[in-house]
Design a protein around this motif. Structure first.
Motif, PDB file in Angstrom:
ATOM      1  N   ARG A 233       6.519  -4.966   0.283  1.00  0.00           N
ATOM      2  CA  ARG A 233       6.336  -4.852  -0.848  1.00  0.00           C
ATOM      3  C   ARG A 233       7.797  -5.916  -1.739  1.00  0.00           C
ATOM      4  O   ARG A 233       8.898  -4.445  -1.412  1.00  0.00           O
ATOM      5  CB  ARG A 233       5.593  -3.830  -2.386  1.00  0.00           C
TER       6      ARG A 233
ATOM      7  N   ASP B  12       1.803 -12.670  -0.063  1.00  0.00           N
ATOM      8  CA  ASP B  12       2.210 -11.188   0.062  1.00  0.00           C
ATOM      9  C   ASP B  12       0.493 -10.680   0.027  1.00  0.00           C
ATOM     10  O   ASP B  12      -0.697  -9.962  -0.450  1.00  0.00           O
ATOM     11  CB  ASP B  12       1.533 -10.592  -1.475  1.00  0.00           C
TER      12      ASP B  12
ATOM     13  N   ASP C  24      -5.477  -8.946  -0.006  1.00  0.00           N
ATOM     14  CA  ASP C  24      -4.813  -9.383  -0.435  1.00  0.00           C
ATOM     15  C   ASP C  24      -3.586  -7.495  -0.631  1.00  0.00           C
ATOM     16  O   ASP C  24      -4.196  -6.627  -0.141  1.00  0.00           O
ATOM     17  CB  ASP C  24      -4.566  -9.249  -2.118  1.00  0.00           C
TER      18      ASP C  24
ATOM     19  N   GLY D  57       4.131 -11.770   3.642  1.00  0.00           N
ATOM     20  CA  GLY D  57       2.886 -11.126   4.534  1.00  0.00           C
ATOM     21  C   GLY D  57       3.087 -10.363   5.495  1.00  0.00           C
ATOM     22  O   GLY D  57       4.134 -10.375   6.193  1.00  0.00           O
TER      23      GLY D  57
END
Length: 243
Positions: A55, A112, A48, A60
């Motif tokens: 961010r 994410d 994760d 991803g």
């Protein structure tokens, strides 16, 4: 007379290829890829979170690390950790593996998360970067399939498959999937990374002795495409059983 290759293969033949899935028990996805005498363990771990610069972007990330065991080659290599820094070749190859995989991953569908790919060469006889790319794809596929199994994602975030193979020229003749002996004496040395649908991701081509023509480049690309088709068929034997 046709060029005689060290192992007796035809010019358009790949080395014996085998994928052994689940080679590392604790990895989310792993495979041992054996291409002739070259053997690489590829492991994928899904974690994760993403790097700080990603961010909040809803995307991803996929990244890779590459290393070679000290006894992977005839002459023992000093561990890079002992030397205190990575060799330029190591950095180049791990970046190659990472960007090759990113070319076929839907980063937004991954969410994410970061996919870490570790490629460790346990025996080298030429083509370790190509074997790493081809094996890394299978390891990543298995890891992502595990996310689907656990309902973390609805479907595989993959747009295509990917594989890599070397081609070159020896004795004036194009040859496929060079081992170390062939690679070290090749007149042209070339690595090709290509998707299953035939789209190019990267081409690394070098004239070791004399400049070569565009016509020869096209012949080498066609030869590489056939090799990648064969590698893709072997990858599919693993991934199709997992789907």
């Amino acid at each position: 007379m046709a060029l005689k290759r060290p192992d007796g293969r035809p010019a358009d033949g790949i080395r014996p290829l085998r994928f052994t899935p689940g080679f590392i028990e604790w990895a989310d996805g792993s495979v041992l890829i054996e291409a002739g005498k070259t053997k690489v363990i590829c492991a994928a771990t899904i974690q994760d979170g993403v790097p700080p610069w990603l961010r909040g972007h809803g995307s991803g990330w996929v990244t890779a690390e590459y290393s070679m065991l000290p006894a992977a080659t005839p002459g023992r290599k000093i561990r890079e950790a002992v030397r205190g820094k990575q060799e330029g070749r190591t950095v180049e190859i791990q970046r190659l593996v990472g960007r090759s995989l990113r070319a076929v991953v839907d980063m937004r569908a991954l969410g994410d998360r970061t996919a870490w790919i570790d490629c460790d060469v346990i025996q080298a006889d030429g083509g370790t970067r190509c074997a790493s790319v081809s094996g890394a794809y299978v390891a990543l596929y298995l890891a992502l399939a595990g996310l689907v199994d656990r309902d973390f994602i609805k479907e595989l975030p993959l747009k295509d498959s990917i594989a890599a193979v070397s081609v070159g020229v020896r004795g004036g003749e194009p040859v496929l999937d060079l081992d170390y002996v062939e690679d070290s004496s090749a007149e042209v040395d070339m690595n090709v990374i290509m998707t299953g649908s035939g789209r190019l991701v990267e081409v690394q081509a070098t004239a070791e002795k004399e400049a070569f023509s565009r016509e020869l480049l096209a012949r080498l690309l066609d030869l590489a495409a056939e090799g990648i088709r064969q590698i893709g068929a072997e990858q599919l034997k693993v991934t199709a059983n997992r789907s």
